[in-house]
Design a protein around this motif. Sequence first.
Motif, mmCIF file in Angstrom:
data_model
loop_
_atom_site.group_PDB
_atom_site.id
_atom_site.type_symbol
_atom_site.label_atom_id
_atom_site.label_comp_id
_atom_site.label_asym_id
_atom_site.label_seq_id
_atom_site.Cartn_x
_atom_site.Cartn_y
_atom_site.Cartn_z
ATOM 1 N N ILE A 82 -1.601 -1.509 8.182
ATOM 2 C CA ILE A 82 -1.491 -0.646 6.980
ATOM 3 C C ILE A 82 -1.311 0.945 7.387
ATOM 4 O O ILE A 82 -0.671 1.696 6.819
ATOM 5 C CB ILE A 82 -2.572 -0.764 6.004
ATOM 6 C CG1 ILE A 82 -2.597 -2.149 5.276
ATOM 7 C CG2 ILE A 82 -2.598 0.377 4.803
ATOM 8 C CD1 ILE A 82 -3.652 -2.671 4.483
ATOM 9 N N SER A 88 0.982 -1.200 -0.025
ATOM 10 C CA SER A 88 0.138 -0.029 -0.087
ATOM 11 C C SER A 88 0.808 1.322 -0.027
ATOM 12 O O SER A 88 0.533 2.094 -0.636
ATOM 13 C CB SER A 88 -0.821 -0.013 1.288
ATOM 14 O OG SER A 88 -1.569 -1.061 1.212
ATOM 15 N N TYR A 91 -1.259 -2.807 -10.658
ATOM 16 C CA TYR A 91 -1.707 -2.282 -9.348
ATOM 17 C C TYR A 91 -3.298 -3.110 -9.284
ATOM 18 O O TYR A 91 -3.689 -3.558 -8.299
ATOM 19 C CB TYR A 91 -1.749 -1.029 -8.885
ATOM 20 C CG TYR A 91 -0.314 -0.554 -8.398
ATOM 21 C CD1 TYR A 91 -0.331 -1.166 -7.100
ATOM 22 C CD2 TYR A 91 0.547 0.080 -8.872
ATOM 23 C CE1 TYR A 91 1.031 -0.789 -6.157
ATOM 24 C CE2 TYR A 91 1.843 0.397 -8.313
ATOM 25 C CZ TYR A 91 1.850 -0.129 -7.071
ATOM 26 O OH TYR A 91 3.092 0.272 -6.374
ATOM 27 N N SER A 118 -5.818 -3.730 8.666
ATOM 28 C CA SER A 118 -5.875 -2.393 8.516
ATOM 29 C C SER A 118 -5.382 -1.586 9.559
ATOM 30 O O SER A 118 -4.753 -0.416 9.079
ATOM 31 C CB SER A 118 -7.509 -1.866 8.506
ATOM 32 O OG SER A 118 -8.071 -2.609 7.561
#
Length: 457
Positions: free
Chosen positions: A397, A275, A366, A394
């Motif tokens: 990230i 990410s 991507y 999450s």
Amino acid sequence: MPLKTSSKKIIGSIRDLSYTLPQMLIVASFLMFSSKMFCIICDDLVPGVKPILLDRVGASATDIALIIGTIPQILGFFLVPLISTVSDKTRTRFGRRIPYMMFSAPALLILLQMIAWHRELSDLLIRCIPLLGNYNTDFYLLAGCILLFQVAFLFPGSVSSYLIVDVIPKEFIGRFMVCAMIIGTILRAGFNFFLLQTTVDHTKATFGVFGAIFALSYYLLFRYVKEGTYPPVEDKIEKSSSFFRKSYDYFTLFFRQCFSARIYIYTFVCVGLNSASNICRNMFNVLFATKEIGMSVDQYGRIIGIGSLAAVIVVALLGKLMDKFNPMLIYLSSGLLIMLVNVFGHFFVYSPETFAVIGIATAIMYAVQGVVLMPFLVAVFPADKFGQFASANSMSISVILFFAAYLGGKLTDMLGYRVMFGWDFAVTLLACLALLGVYSQWKKYGGKNYVPPQKYS
């Protein structure tokens, strides 16, 4: 009013919700309409003009990175797992997901218009409080509106995908997601191809029109999509002597379970770095195209639109192949191709034509990673705790993006917008190394007969 079951043939059901074919089409259509409008506004409309609006009010690359990257990641780190977990335990007559979407929608609409009218609001504030004229009030007001928009976004952003799972029968989820991807990609391509320049030139009008359509989509969602009833909440923690002790027990159990094995840690790091690999491009690609390559915003939008369409075509063609290969292998292969594309980008992108070639190739790679990400996580995380582990993912990230956004902004200030190619190469390389760790642990726990390691206390 809720959709009533007729005497026609029931084609699917979930909990106490049963659907005939017309009812299924209506519910799926309104879910699709609302989710795609939400995505257009929060993933394309506002993000497409945020860097330009901030640049116009004197924000540096570091400022832009903080406002649209670092600070939102801090907010997401704390709020996304909280909202997801609390919504799981919510029981109201409106359901457990829709209430969070209902109260956040008006805030999103108001802040959307405040971003569009930030200059006029700033002038009004200065007229009311002349002392503010000594400061860059326009910058601070715009930054504040963007950050508040990010907070309001987190509520529907955290629960909207869970709503789909809660109301669409399992046997129709796959077809719904395929349709959502195709429709979403076409809409995103159309926006970037035809409307991005218009949004920059006529921000107030564009934000007003999209805000009205968004309001209509959410009205139809609230009116016709019903969640039905859920089983009672079952606490897995023994009742403690105090609320704080019970909260602490949940908190520690969450971390013991989600960070109990190396395979999960490697997965969190891999996905987080992947990410972060694209964060400089997300923040500064439009400024690189317009300031260094000499393109117009309209040209840039058209290239992004073509890239989106090319990506959906390639993903559709590779769809059957993705089911036949290990998702980790596809994830790794696309990462290696991303690194190769960035090498070419760094040395050869000096014209709109080369920018287009590299931009479209990057969009395709991507997109492949984006499609295979869910099968990858499903292959690693325990099925009975997938939501919990997804929340931990999450959080991880958010931590990685918090540092990555700030560092990426600093490097861009020092080295220029072209650093995004070197950044993408280096961070993707680290992600691939973490993925090799995931694969090694996956083989350790059984490979094709993999059993996820778990701790229950």
